[in-house]
Design a protein around this motif. Structure first.
Motif, mmCIF file in Angstrom:
data_model
loop_
_atom_site.group_PDB
_atom_site.id
_atom_site.type_symbol
_atom_site.label_atom_id
_atom_site.label_comp_id
_atom_site.label_asym_id
_atom_site.label_seq_id
_atom_site.Cartn_x
_atom_site.Cartn_y
_atom_site.Cartn_z
ATOM 1 N N SER A 11 0.821 -1.266 0.028
ATOM 2 C CA SER A 11 -0.072 -0.140 0.057
ATOM 3 C C SER A 11 1.095 1.448 0.035
ATOM 4 N N LEU A 12 2.082 1.129 0.165
ATOM 5 C CA LEU A 12 3.045 2.461 0.554
ATOM 6 C C LEU A 12 3.803 2.580 -0.960
ATOM 7 N N ALA A 67 -10.173 2.217 -2.657
ATOM 8 C CA ALA A 67 -10.840 3.057 -3.815
ATOM 9 C C ALA A 67 -12.127 3.754 -3.432
ATOM 10 N N GLU A 68 -12.369 3.713 -2.026
ATOM 11 C CA GLU A 68 -13.825 4.295 -1.492
ATOM 12 C C GLU A 68 -13.345 5.615 -1.022
ATOM 13 N N ASP A 127 -17.618 3.684 -7.080
ATOM 14 C CA ASP A 127 -17.262 4.806 -6.368
ATOM 15 C C ASP A 127 -17.210 6.068 -7.345
ATOM 16 N N VAL A 128 -16.889 5.943 -8.624
ATOM 17 C CA VAL A 128 -16.877 6.998 -9.524
ATOM 18 C C VAL A 128 -18.269 7.485 -9.598
ATOM 19 N N ASP A 280 -7.546 4.522 -8.285
ATOM 20 C CA ASP A 280 -7.124 4.936 -6.769
ATOM 21 C C ASP A 280 -6.846 3.557 -6.043
ATOM 22 N N SER A 281 -6.807 2.365 -6.688
ATOM 23 C CA SER A 281 -6.965 1.108 -6.188
ATOM 24 C C SER A 281 -5.682 0.481 -6.421
#
Length: 307
Positions: A11-12, A67-68, A127-128, A280-281
């Motif tokens: 995730s980093l 992604a939320e 989410d979009v 963004d995921s």
């Protein structure tokens, strides 16, 4: 290394910490040019200090917990799954409909059709749709995989499912979804469309095929429509990733056709970004450029759909 530590490292990761070859190979894998075994084998040839093969592979594949941006139970929106008639496609379609809470038959709003990538209606695309509704638009995101049971919860499985489908029927499903939005009781009748990857291609296609229905198109890293470009009436706002050679190679001829037909368009190329930079995921996500592109998209729809 424990699974939790591995996930934390993944995730980093940022685009700058992963060699460009890895992004290029993932793009080939995601679009069916190589299989997963080949993709992982190629990753194994890279030397990335302090990171394992599984960490890098995990960073490149979606983690939808990241992604939320807008919660499904946000008080300003109402979200539901609805079926719709699709006589030009598979007969019946299904999608994710999100409506601002203040929109109704007496207070109508423009609508935006959202087209997913080549893997079905995943959580990022949902989410979009919520982001659009939060901005005051009725948003509808159909699932091309509905005739096969819907998005299976895995992008790899979804990609394999979508490869088996008739693309012309998928186009028909989305065309009927656009008609639904135009005729929706809460809709102002103005319809825009945004799509990503395969959805970018769909956006280019529907703008060309439905000039009296689609009033604005915002394709993200999508290839051009295959026909009817001379019928385009709607303005276009086109988004490209600088490092996305596969899609960018199609742009010069497309731009030539748009100019020849006097289409109102703007095109943006976002520096040092990869295909999928708005998603963004994954580690392909570029926050600064994704936010800039999205601000431009919302402003574009405000300008073209609210007048």
């Amino acid at each position: 290394m424990s699974q939790s530590i591995e996930k934390s490292k993944s995730s980093l990761l940022t685009p700058s910490s992963i060699p460009q070859e890895a992004f290029d190979w993932y793009d080939e894998y995601a679009h069916g040019d190589i299989d997963r075994r080949t993709f992982l084998s190629r990753l194994g040839t890279l030397s990335i200090t302090g990171l394992t093969l599984s960490t890098v592979a995990g960073a490149l594949t979606p983690n939808y917990a990241l992604a939320e941006q807008i919660s499904f139970n946000d008080p300003d929106i109402s979200a539901s799954y609805v079926e719709f008639p699709a006589p030009n496609g598979h007969g019946t379609g299904r999608g994710y409909l999100v409506i601002p809470k203040n929109v109704n038959a007496d207070n109508k709003a423009p609508a935006v059709l959202v087209a997913h990538e080549n893997r079905g209606l995943n959580p990022y695309i949902e989410d979009v749709a919520r982001r659009l509704a939060k901005a005051g638009f009725i948003a509808f995101a159909p699932d091309a995989l509905f005739p096969l049971g819907g998005y299976p919860g895995s992008d790899d499985a979804g990609r394999e499912m979508q490869k088996t489908m008739d693309s012309s029927k998928i186009e028909g499903d989305f065309m009927d979804a656009a008609t639904l939005l135009k005729q929706h009781a809460f809709s102002s009748g103005k319809v825009g469309m945004v799509g990503f990857c395969f959805g970018g291609y769909l956006t280019n296609t529907l703008v060309a095929m439905m000039p009296d229905t689609i009033h604005a198109g915002a394709p993200y890293y999508g290839t051009p429509a295959k026909s009817n470009i001379d019928d385009i009436k709607a303005p276009l706002q086109i988004h490209f990733a600088e490092l996305d050679k596969r899609v960018n190679d199609t742009w010069p001829e497309y731009e030539k056709a748009l100019k020849a037909n006097k289409v109102d368009y703007s095109a943006y190329i976002y520096p040092k970004t990869n295909h999928g930079f708005h998603n963004d995921s994954t580690a392909r996500y570029d926050e600064k450029n994704a936010e800039l592109a999205w601000q431009r998209t919302i402003s574009f729809f405000d300008k073209t759909l609210r007048t």
